[in-house]
Structure formats: structure tokens, C-alpha cells
Design an enzyme around this catalytic site. Structure first.
Site, PDB file in Angstrom:
ATOM      1  N   HIS A 191       0.853  -1.196   0.000  1.00 27.85           N
ATOM      2  CA  HIS A 191       0.000   0.000   0.000  1.00 27.85           C
ATOM      3  C   HIS A 191       0.886   1.243   0.000  1.00 27.85           C
ATOM      4  O   HIS A 191       1.626   1.480   0.949  1.00 27.85           O
ATOM      5  CB  HIS A 191      -0.889   0.012   1.256  1.00 27.85           C
TER       6      HIS A 191
HETATM    7  C1  LIG Z   1      -0.022  -8.471  -3.800  1.00 24.49           C
HETATM    8  C2  LIG Z   1      -0.907  -7.281  -3.554  1.00 24.49           C
HETATM    9  C3  LIG Z   1      -2.173  -7.470  -3.028  1.00 24.49           C
HETATM   10  C4  LIG Z   1      -3.007  -6.369  -2.795  1.00 24.49           C
HETATM   11  N1  LIG Z   1      -4.262  -6.584  -2.304  1.00 24.49           N
HETATM   12  C5  LIG Z   1      -5.102  -5.542  -2.156  1.00 24.49           C
HETATM   13  C6  LIG Z   1      -6.446  -5.738  -1.728  1.00 24.49           C
HETATM   14  O1  LIG Z   1      -6.876  -6.860  -1.472  1.00 24.49           O
HETATM   15  N2  LIG Z   1      -7.235  -4.656  -1.603  1.00 24.49           N
HETATM   16  C7  LIG Z   1      -6.793  -3.385  -1.861  1.00 24.49           C
HETATM   17  O2  LIG Z   1      -7.566  -2.430  -1.729  1.00 24.49           O
HETATM   18  N3  LIG Z   1      -5.527  -3.182  -2.266  1.00 24.49           N
HETATM   19  C8  LIG Z   1      -4.671  -4.205  -2.426  1.00 24.49           C
HETATM   20  N4  LIG Z   1      -3.397  -4.004  -2.848  1.00 24.49           N
HETATM   21  C9  LIG Z   1      -2.949  -2.610  -3.056  1.00 24.49           C
HETATM   22  C10 LIG Z   1      -3.404  -2.084  -4.404  1.00 24.49           C
HETATM   23  O3  LIG Z   1      -3.074  -3.001  -5.430  1.00 24.49           O
HETATM   24  C11 LIG Z   1      -2.716  -0.730  -4.656  1.00 24.49           C
HETATM   25  O4  LIG Z   1      -2.936   0.138  -3.564  1.00 24.49           O
HETATM   26  C12 LIG Z   1      -3.292  -0.074  -5.920  1.00 24.49           C
HETATM   27  O5  LIG Z   1      -3.163  -0.921  -7.043  1.00 24.49           O
HETATM   28  C13 LIG Z   1      -2.571   1.233  -6.183  1.00 24.49           C
HETATM   29  O6  LIG Z   1      -3.207   1.849  -7.276  1.00 24.49           O
HETATM   30  P1  LIG Z   1      -2.476   2.976  -8.082  1.00 24.49           P
HETATM   31  O7  LIG Z   1      -3.417   3.382  -9.171  1.00 24.49           O
HETATM   32  O8  LIG Z   1      -1.996   4.017  -7.133  1.00 24.49           O
HETATM   33  O9  LIG Z   1      -1.181   2.288  -8.733  1.00 24.49           O
HETATM   34  P2  LIG Z   1      -0.972   0.910  -9.518  1.00 24.49           P
HETATM   35  O10 LIG Z   1      -2.135  -0.012  -9.395  1.00 24.49           O
HETATM   36  O11 LIG Z   1       0.376   0.415  -9.118  1.00 24.49           O
HETATM   37  O12 LIG Z   1      -0.952   1.363 -11.050  1.00 24.49           O
HETATM   38  C14 LIG Z   1       0.151   2.040 -11.611  1.00 24.49           C
HETATM   39  C15 LIG Z   1       0.298   1.624 -13.071  1.00 24.49           C
HETATM   40  O13 LIG Z   1       1.199   2.513 -13.723  1.00 24.49           O
HETATM   41  C16 LIG Z   1       2.151   1.783 -14.459  1.00 24.49           C
HETATM   42  N5  LIG Z   1       3.376   2.611 -14.539  1.00 24.49           N
HETATM   43  C17 LIG Z   1       4.253   2.901 -13.556  1.00 24.49           C
HETATM   44  N6  LIG Z   1       5.224   3.716 -14.005  1.00 24.49           N
HETATM   45  C18 LIG Z   1       4.953   3.956 -15.303  1.00 24.49           C
HETATM   46  C19 LIG Z   1       5.587   4.726 -16.325  1.00 24.49           C
HETATM   47  N7  LIG Z   1       6.705   5.427 -16.090  1.00 24.49           N
HETATM   48  N8  LIG Z   1       5.023   4.760 -17.538  1.00 24.49           N
HETATM   49  C20 LIG Z   1       3.872   4.056 -17.796  1.00 24.49           C
HETATM   50  N9  LIG Z   1       3.235   3.308 -16.874  1.00 24.49           N
HETATM   51  C21 LIG Z   1       3.764   3.262 -15.657  1.00 24.49           C
HETATM   52  C22 LIG Z   1       2.326   0.483 -13.694  1.00 24.49           C
HETATM   53  O14 LIG Z   1       2.834  -0.515 -14.548  1.00 24.49           O
HETATM   54  C23 LIG Z   1       0.889   0.224 -13.225  1.00 24.49           C
HETATM   55  O15 LIG Z   1       0.153  -0.455 -14.231  1.00 24.49           O
HETATM   56  C24 LIG Z   1      -2.547  -5.076  -3.097  1.00 24.49           C
HETATM   57  C25 LIG Z   1      -1.274  -4.885  -3.635  1.00 24.49           C
HETATM   58  C26 LIG Z   1      -0.462  -5.984  -3.869  1.00 24.49           C
HETATM   59  C27 LIG Z   1       0.924  -5.742  -4.479  1.00 24.49           C
END
Ligand SMILES: Cc1cc2nc3c(=O)[nH]c(=O)nc-3n(C[C@H](O)[C@H](O)[C@H](O)COP(=O)(O)OP(=O)(O)OC[C@H]3O[C@@H](n4cnc5c(N)ncnc54)[C@H](O)[C@@H]3O)c2cc1C
Length: 266
Positions: A191
Site C-alpha cells: 500500500h
Molecule cells: C499483492 C498485492 C495485493 C493487494 N491486495 C489488495 C487488496 O486486497 N485490496 C486493496 O484495496 N488493495 C490491495 N493491494 C494494493 C493495491 O493493489 C494498490 O494500492 C493499488 O493498485 C494502487 O493503485 P495505483 O493506481 O496508485 O497504482 P498501480 O495499481 O500500481 O498502477 C500504476 C500503473 O502505472 C504503471 N506505470 C508505472 N510507471 C509507469 C511509467 N513510467 N510509464 C507508464 N506506466 C507506468 C504500472 O505498470 C501500473 O500499471 C494489493 C497490492 C499488492 C501488491
């Protein structure tokens, strides 16, 4: 905007009216810090110096023990079937903000069943906990990110409080051999939040409450880096709701003219 293809060789120039960042709390901050211009020498959106600051990762730990089961008892149920929010807001918790506790990973052993409770809470946002640029570069020659994170003393107290409640719960459920298992959350977490915190004051935040960079008219952040506080539950639904809110606001606005002034990224 100039960007590098995934093959790492091809550079592209793309013009757009709006740019949306959703690369997560580490990579969005890294992208902004690496994106410098004459009018933004410390990174786009970073006139406050707060891009990357306030990294929060949630505090967590496991409390587990063993409960005797009779021979031939059915195996434990599926993962995470019980959760408690009794200590989400509680006057006895340091700072009064707690989190959730939920059952995680039942395992059948020879002499009983392991019962494990996960405690999870939002950590204190601290400016010095941050994403910054490393001297080292990745395979594309772009500076990597470094994460600085130290546990705030109040978070240690809150974790102990929640772990004690989980211990009491397991005692009441006749669980023995109860022990605390650290998760080492401060070394890395699933997270990640808080590196482009939103707020009304450009000196105290990176984006407006609607996710737009204070410094730039046409760049929005929609991922968990917006969160000024991590909150004490899993974040995905809040991230999605926020992204939807920002997208709706954006689509309701009349299309901006092609940006041509220093307050726009082109
Ligand atoms: C194993 C695991 C289990 C989890 N289980 C839960 C759960 O049960 N419930 C829950 O609420 N949360 C859970 N989480 C947490 C949740 O997945 C994250 O908090 C959430 O995905 C974050 O969302 P975000 O949009 O901030 O970033 P992300 O989902 O990380 O999305 C970022 C995206 O941007 C892309 N990216 C990064 N840098 C670049 C770049 N320079 N150029 C182009 N693309 C790029 C990445 O590849 C990714 O696709 C879990 C996380 C993990 C790792």
C-alpha cells in the site's frame, strides 16, 4: 510531452490538452521529479518541494496462535472471512485513529489450527518520509527512485495497541501460543500513498482537491499519491472512486484551448 517507448530506444513527442498521471505513489512522484523544465527546475508540480513527500505505507502486523481442533474437523474456511472495524476510531488509540483487524491465512497443523489476525492501520503522514531521485539510473538512463521511510513513534504505539486487541480476541477464542509476527512494513509495502498530497493550499500540497497540479493547468494525478492520509483500510476502492470523481469533473469542463503558457504542459 516527450516520452520513451517500452523498447527503451524510441523517443516520442505527444501533444495533448490534458495529461493524467496514474503510475502509483512511487512512480508518479518519480516521473514528476524527473520531468524538469526551465520553469520547473525541481520537477513539474514541485514548486512547494512536496512532490515525493509524505510517503505512507500503512502500519501492519500479524498476531497468531493455535486453536485445538478435534480429529477429522473440516479444514479452515477461505482466506479473510472475518473483519473488525471496532478499533478504526477509538478514544484509547494514540491519536484516536486505528484501523481494521481481519482473519488471514488459516493453516491446518497436526495439533491444531493456526489462527492469524492481520492488524492494519494508516500511518502518520510525515514530510521526511518520501520518494526522491537516486544517483543510480535504470536501464533507460533515467534516475531511479529512493524511498526514505522511518516509523513515527506514535505509529509504534498504535501498532502495539491494535496487536493487544488482537491478542485479547484470540485469548477469548481459546487460542494458545499467541505471538506477534512483524510484517516489516517500513521496508516495503503493498500500500503506497501520499507523495503528491492534495489540498487547497499550494504551499502545503501538490495537487488541488480535484487532483490537478497546483502549478500546472493541464496535469492531473488520479492514483494513491493524492492521499494526504493513507486511511486504515485497503485502498483500491477509494483510489477508483477518486479517479472516477476526477474524470467526471474533467469531462464536465469545456475543452481547454491548446496550452501555450508556462502554466501548461504541452
Ligand atoms: C499483492 C498485492 C495485493 C493487494 N491486495 C489488495 C487488496 O486486497 N485490496 C486493496 O484495496 N488493495 C490491495 N493491494 C494494493 C493495491 O493493489 C494498490 O494500492 C493499488 O493498485 C494502487 O493503485 P495505483 O493506481 O496508485 O497504482 P498501480 O495499481 O500500481 O498502477 C500504476 C500503473 O502505472 C504503471 N506505470 C508505472 N510507471 C509507469 C511509467 N513510467 N510509464 C507508464 N506506466 C507506468 C504500472 O505498470 C501500473 O500499471 C494489493 C497490492 C499488492 C501488491
Amino acid at each position: 510531452m516527450e516520452w520513451l517507448d517500452a523498447d527503451g530506444k524510441t523517443r516520442h513527442l505527444t501533444q495533448a490538452r490534458q495529461f493524467i498521471l496514474a503510475a502509483n505513489a512511487v512512480q508518479t512522484a518519480r516521473l514528476l521529479l524527473n520531468s524538469t523544465a526551465k520553469w520547473a527546475p525541481d520537477g513539474i508540480g514541485n514548486s512547494s518541494g512536496l512532490v515525493g513527500a509524505g510517503l505512507s505505507v500503512k502500519l501492519s502486523g500479524y498476531v497468531s496462535g493455535v486453536r485445538a481442533v478435534s480429529k477429522g474437523a473440516p479444514p479452515g474456511g477461505p482466506h479473510s472471512t472475518v473483519a473488525f472495524s471496532d478499533y478504526y476510531l477509538h478514544p484509547d488509540i494514540p491519536g484516536q485513529l486505528g484501523g481494521i483487524m481481519y482473519q488471514a491465512n488459516p493453516v491446518v497443523d497436526d495439533d491444531g489450527r493456526t489462527v492469524r489476525v492481520h492488524v492494519l492501520a494508516g500511518d502518520q503522514p510525515v514530510e521526511r518520509n518520501r520518494v526522491r531521485l537516486a544517483h543510480q539510473r535504470d536501464t533507460w538512463g533515467i534516475p531511479k527512485a529512493v524511498l526514505d521511510y522511518r516509523i513515527h513513534p506514535r505509529d509504534g504505539d498504535r501498532l502495539r495497541f491494535l496487536a493487544q486487541q488482537a491478542t485479547n480476541l484470540l485469548h477469548a477464542a481459546k487460542v494458545s501460543r499467541i505471538r506477534f509476527e512483524p510484517t516489516e512494513f517500513h521496508r516495503g509495502s503493498r500500500h503506497l500513498h501520499g507523495t503528491c498530497r492534495s489540498g487547497p493550499d499550494p504551499k502545503e500540497s501538490v495537487t488541488t482537491p480535484d487532483g490537478r497540479l497546483h502549478d500546472v493547468e493541464n496535469v492531473h494525478v488520479v492514483d494513491a499519491s493524492l492521499f494526504p492520509f493513507a486511511g486504515g483500510v485497503n485502498p483500491v476502492l477509494t483510489i477508483q472512486a477518486n479517479a472516477l470523481r476526477i474524470a467526471r469533473n474533467l469531462s464536465a469542463r469545456p475543452a481547454a484551448a491548446r496550452p501555450a503558457d508556462p502554466n501548461c504542459v504541452d
